[in-house]
Design a protein around this motif. Structure first.
Motif, mmCIF file in Angstrom:
data_model
loop_
_atom_site.group_PDB
_atom_site.id
_atom_site.type_symbol
_atom_site.label_atom_id
_atom_site.label_comp_id
_atom_site.label_asym_id
_atom_site.label_seq_id
_atom_site.Cartn_x
_atom_site.Cartn_y
_atom_site.Cartn_z
ATOM 1 N N VAL B 207 0.898 -1.009 -0.711
ATOM 2 C CA VAL B 207 0.191 -0.128 -0.006
ATOM 3 C C VAL B 207 1.215 1.229 0.283
ATOM 4 N N LYS B 208 -0.007 1.794 -1.330
ATOM 5 C CA LYS B 208 1.425 3.567 -1.068
ATOM 6 C C LYS B 208 0.854 4.576 -0.793
ATOM 7 N N GLY B 209 0.885 5.508 -0.475
ATOM 8 C CA GLY B 209 0.369 6.479 0.412
ATOM 9 C C GLY B 209 1.340 7.650 -0.248
ATOM 10 N N PRO B 210 1.035 9.193 0.540
ATOM 11 C CA PRO B 210 2.332 9.772 0.732
ATOM 12 C C PRO B 210 3.163 9.873 -0.050
ATOM 13 N N LYS B 211 4.144 10.224 -0.751
ATOM 14 C CA LYS B 211 5.541 9.993 -1.408
ATOM 15 C C LYS B 211 6.482 10.465 -0.233
ATOM 16 N N HIS B 228 -3.684 1.934 8.587
ATOM 17 C CA HIS B 228 -4.885 1.597 8.654
ATOM 18 C C HIS B 228 -5.341 1.794 7.350
ATOM 19 N N ALA B 229 -5.268 2.013 5.885
ATOM 20 C CA ALA B 229 -5.040 0.964 4.943
ATOM 21 C C ALA B 229 -5.480 -0.353 4.501
ATOM 22 N N ILE B 230 -4.237 -0.766 5.465
ATOM 23 C CA ILE B 230 -3.681 -2.306 5.319
ATOM 24 C C ILE B 230 -4.436 -2.916 6.302
ATOM 25 N N ALA B 231 -4.571 -2.681 7.414
ATOM 26 C CA ALA B 231 -5.603 -2.650 8.471
ATOM 27 C C ALA B 231 -6.860 -3.667 7.547
ATOM 28 N N GLU B 232 -7.138 -2.270 7.488
ATOM 29 C CA GLU B 232 -8.522 -2.276 6.896
ATOM 30 C C GLU B 232 -8.910 -3.751 5.720
ATOM 31 N N ILE B 233 -7.956 -3.772 5.032
ATOM 32 C CA ILE B 233 -7.876 -4.682 3.814
ATOM 33 C C ILE B 233 -7.839 -6.148 4.686
ATOM 34 N N LYS B 343 -8.900 -13.673 -7.071
ATOM 35 C CA LYS B 343 -10.306 -14.200 -6.139
ATOM 36 C C LYS B 343 -9.742 -12.836 -4.912
ATOM 37 N N LEU B 344 -8.522 -13.258 -4.470
ATOM 38 C CA LEU B 344 -7.899 -12.016 -4.062
ATOM 39 C C LEU B 344 -7.562 -11.029 -4.032
ATOM 40 N N ARG B 345 -7.389 -11.058 -6.036
ATOM 41 C CA ARG B 345 -6.672 -9.595 -5.704
ATOM 42 C C ARG B 345 -8.217 -9.147 -6.608
ATOM 43 N N ALA B 346 -9.152 -9.957 -6.661
ATOM 44 C CA ALA B 346 -10.553 -9.312 -6.923
ATOM 45 C C ALA B 346 -11.058 -8.251 -5.425
ATOM 46 N N HIS B 347 -10.618 -9.431 -4.425
ATOM 47 C CA HIS B 347 -11.528 -8.834 -3.730
ATOM 48 C C HIS B 347 -10.414 -7.702 -2.642
ATOM 49 N N VAL B 348 -9.344 -7.060 -2.769
ATOM 50 C CA VAL B 348 -8.590 -6.402 -2.919
ATOM 51 C C VAL B 348 -8.778 -4.855 -3.669
ATOM 52 N N GLU B 349 -9.136 -5.513 -4.543
ATOM 53 C CA GLU B 349 -9.804 -3.686 -5.615
ATOM 54 C C GLU B 349 -11.335 -3.920 -5.255
ATOM 55 N N ALA B 350 -12.480 -4.521 -4.373
ATOM 56 C CA ALA B 350 -13.441 -4.701 -3.454
ATOM 57 C C ALA B 350 -13.582 -3.523 -2.721
ATOM 58 N N HIS B 351 -12.193 -3.939 -2.032
ATOM 59 C CA HIS B 351 -12.339 -3.418 -1.022
ATOM 60 C C HIS B 351 -10.760 -2.367 -0.453
ATOM 61 N N LYS B 352 -10.582 -1.991 -1.113
ATOM 62 C CA LYS B 352 -9.235 -0.823 -1.557
ATOM 63 C C LYS B 352 -9.672 0.590 -1.041
ATOM 64 N N PRO B 353 -8.836 1.009 0.016
ATOM 65 C CA PRO B 353 -9.974 1.700 0.965
ATOM 66 C C PRO B 353 -9.100 3.841 -0.238
ATOM 67 N N ALA B 354 -9.759 4.911 0.488
ATOM 68 C CA ALA B 354 -10.241 5.856 -0.246
ATOM 69 C C ALA B 354 -8.338 6.667 0.062
ATOM 70 N N VAL B 356 -5.030 5.394 -1.072
ATOM 71 C CA VAL B 356 -3.739 5.400 -1.705
ATOM 72 C C VAL B 356 -3.902 3.943 -2.667
ATOM 73 N N THR B 357 -2.485 3.980 -3.602
ATOM 74 C CA THR B 357 -2.434 2.334 -4.020
ATOM 75 C C THR B 357 -2.370 1.568 -3.883
ATOM 76 N N VAL B 358 -2.834 0.537 -4.192
ATOM 77 C CA VAL B 358 -2.314 -1.251 -3.461
ATOM 78 C C VAL B 358 -1.886 -1.499 -4.600
ATOM 79 N N ASN B 359 -0.850 -2.731 -4.553
ATOM 80 C CA ASN B 359 0.213 -3.435 -5.702
ATOM 81 C C ASN B 359 -0.234 -4.850 -5.308
ATOM 82 N N ILE B 360 -0.322 -5.572 -5.491
ATOM 83 C CA ILE B 360 -0.532 -7.099 -5.175
ATOM 84 C C ILE B 360 0.535 -7.744 -6.229
ATOM 85 N N THR B 361 1.711 -8.536 -5.434
ATOM 86 C CA THR B 361 2.304 -8.683 -6.327
ATOM 87 C C THR B 361 2.198 -11.218 -5.753
#
Lengths: 459, 459
Positions: B207-211, B228-233, B343-354, B356-361
């Protein structure tokens, strides 16, 4: 006094002043890390010598149960008010170290900015007060006011010992106004006097599961995972817009008048520029409040760190024994840190996931602070800024905390004037902290002028 | 053959065998950390020499795009079946290092247990197969079956290169049964043959927020906090009982027959003892399933690590620029790792907090595995255990993954026999990994006997 003479003096001595400041910045006086204990001592000793060199008297290092306080005074302006200058010589940790362009304790000037941990927060700003006094004593042989310095080494860990020190030394610290330069300006070229600060309440949450780390394949699904547990706890603190879900959290928040909010709205705040500076696509937070209001007049709850499990390269399929997180709340008048911590504890208790034990430790506490912005000591600071910067001074609040401010207010009963020279973009508490030397140069003149302004304050 | 002679042989050579194994364990062949690249090479070379010393032929180190595979064979039992032995010489990382009673790569025997990283998983167990072959060749000059060894260096990072290696060497790896000792027994003195393993699907969430890191006082409340964003996810992945909330996650789970569940229930599993061993007050997980079933026949999602922000001593009021987490799912037949990761990717996409950007590897992937427990190769293993341990063998499944097992099954189309000698309490993947030498001693005899049992399998 002849401001031209003062100006010439600061120009002539600029390089020497910067070299002195760099020496101060080379001392890695990180207050939160025990391995820097000796550097804290060095920082205090360096300061004592600097105060003596400036012509201040009675300079001494006062031990406390934690890091020492440095005191000095000049009390020969009979019948004149006394100004108490507060600052701190301790600094924040420096990790992640790899993000610093030059080492945090090897000061470098680039593009008229001085880069080092503490350059802005707060060694640089404290140093300006010493040099202003030195300048006036060199040029005039006297000061227009009496002056006392109290410079502590525990600000970045919440000033745990200063309130008791202040209480025990009330007579010695008697003054008419307290001046602190540990805050920021409104922006480049836009001076501000701050009349309100948020308070602080910090906790650490430790979650303990099985007695040792487990293989997540063999035990996953049948043993609670402390990392899931801590994620659940942390996620429960706020809703998706950042509104804090802790019962009673907002109960004691004083309403802010429409008039004051209109003044905030009138400030030249460029949200789009701010977002570009921060590298974010969208801002965030409570509906119905502006970016400025969210950081000045609303309380917050922020996770500052989470640890647990494997964080190295690659993968390790562990179900870890423990996880922990550090959290700080920023408080606004009239929230009380002890009350908020009690509410956080009750919240965690109510949201404790099954299968783990949770322990909470109190950390920093600091009350929020507010002075009427029409107080003469505040207005006088506004005039000093205007003379040097040639623009109107903004009267602002600030999101950060200087926990000791509320204690000064409470124990000594004095108006506190926050004359900051930092800029929000200067990365204090982060890698590549720096200080714009334009504000170092102008600040020396503002501070010098303020001592003359303060001479007219009612005793 | 004369089992007494074999027994005497292992007794006579016990100290020498242990010293050899210790030399193997001193090589810190951690596959997930690039700084141990040379140790991986050393591990492979040590193995090749050990295989040659045992009397195996055609020993060689086969390079792969990752860590090498060690191969050796003995093919002089004309007309007899061929046993393919698989093992791995790589080990898990060792942090947190301070929890080890003796250093992970300095093997010590205490209380008839050999302590070292890899002692049980899997150097110790692989080594037993080599020594069993050596014993039979020393005593008889021949083996009752043909045998091939394939020992890899990437099991702990998900065997990324072995499937292709197996495919490209199908002819050379032709056999009638695959034997793997990389699993556990039912308990002390209670042998088990495992006929099912869970699969694996791992991801990393960044999860990436401010630079840059921000001061949580100045920006808290107005800028989304990646922690907070990663805790929510993470909190969104499971409900309070551990039931996974990812859409479609359970869709492909094969039902388990009542008969099989009755067999599991009949196993002597002492939940209270297990809880004491693990140091937990209560077990956890999906309602309607026992502890054993939650770890054997149900899929899981476990957070293996979270990092972000400040984790040092004391406090640092930072709003960090980024946060990340490692997650692995254990899969059961017929879940597919690629499908689950989608399915995990779709879940994270659907639950992405406002904000931030989220990247999955993608990380490790391994299919679940199942062999009918009445297969002759499995039953034969049960007999070998019973002869040595003098108690009935349990036929079990296991919660962990040996991702390559499913690949062997798929590519070579052979029955896989999992004859484990580890104990769940032996801390593999954790500090103080060890191997009970009682099972080392008995295991040598079981493995030797199994080669005679295997001689009777249908070719």
């Amino acid at each position: 006094m002849d401001m031209q003479k003062l100006d010439d003096y600061f120009k002539t001595n600029r390089q020497e002043h910067l070299e002195e400041l760099k020496a101060f910045l080379r001392i890695p006086s990180i207050s939160s890390l025990t391995e820097h204990q000796k550097d804290i001592q060095k920082g205090a000793e360096w300061l004592k010598k600097s105060l003596e060199k400036a012509g201040l008297e009675n300079a001494r290092i006062d031990e406390t149960p934690g890091h020492p306080v440095v005191y000095a005074d000049w009390l020969h302006a009979e019948g004149k008010p006394t100004v108490l200058v507060y600052g701190h010589y301790d600094v924040q940790p420096v990790d992640p170290l790899h993000l610093w362009e030059t080492p945090p304790f090897d000061p470098h000037v680039r593009d008229n900015k001085l880069y080092a941990r503490g350059a802005s927060d707060d060694k640089g700003q404290t140093f300006m007060h010493i040099k202003a006094v030195e300048a006036l004593l060199q040029l005039n042989g006297e000061l227009p006011v009496n002056i006392k310095f109290i410079i502590e080494g525990e600000e970045e860990i919440g000033s745990p010992n200063l309130p008791l020190y202040v209480e025990q030394n009330q007579d010695q610290l008697k003054a008419d106004v307290i001046v602190i330069s540990d805050t920021g300006m409104q922006g480049p070229g836009r001076p501000a006097v701050c009349y309100g600060l948020r308070g602080l309440a910090g906790i650490q949450i430790d979650v303990k599961g099985p007695k040792g780390d487990l293989h997540s394949g063999l035990y996953g699904g049948a043993v609670q995972n402390p990392l899931h547990a801590i994620a659940e706890i942390l996620a429960s603190f706020r809703d998706k817009e950042g509104v804090i879900q802790v019962d009673g959290f907002y109960d004691d928040v004083l309403p802010v008048s429409d008039e004051e909010r209109e003044e905030f709205a009138a400030l030249e705040f460029d949200l789009e520029q701010e977002k570009r500076d921060l590298g974010i696509e969208e801002d965030f937070g409570e509906k119905g409040y502006s970016f400025v209001e969210r950081t000045w007049i609303r309380p917050t709850l922020e996770v500052n760190g989470i640890t647990g499990g494997f964080s190295g390269e690659g993968i390790k399929t562990v179900l870890p024994s423990e996880a922990s997180s550090k959290i700080t709340c920023r408080l606004v008048p009239n929230q009380d840190p002890d009350d908020i911590i009690a509410k956080l504890r009750a919240h965690v208790e109510a949201h404790k996931p099954a299968g783990v034990t949770v322990n909470i430790t109190d950390f920093d506490k600091g009350k929020p602070f507010l002075t009427p912005y029409d107080h003469p000591a505040i207005q006088a600071a506004g005039r000093s800024y205007e003379k040097v910067y040639q623009v109107p001074t903004a009267f602002t609040r600030m999101g950060g905390s200087v926990p000791i401010v509320a204690a000064f207010d409470e124990i000594l009963g004095l108006p506190v004037v926050l004359m900051g020279f930092g800029l929000a973009s200067e990365n204090f508490h982060a890698p590549n902290e720096h200080f714009h030397l334009e504000n170092f140069d102008k600040g020396l003149r503002v501070i010098s002028d303020y001592l003359f302004e303060a001479a007219n304050l009612k005793k």
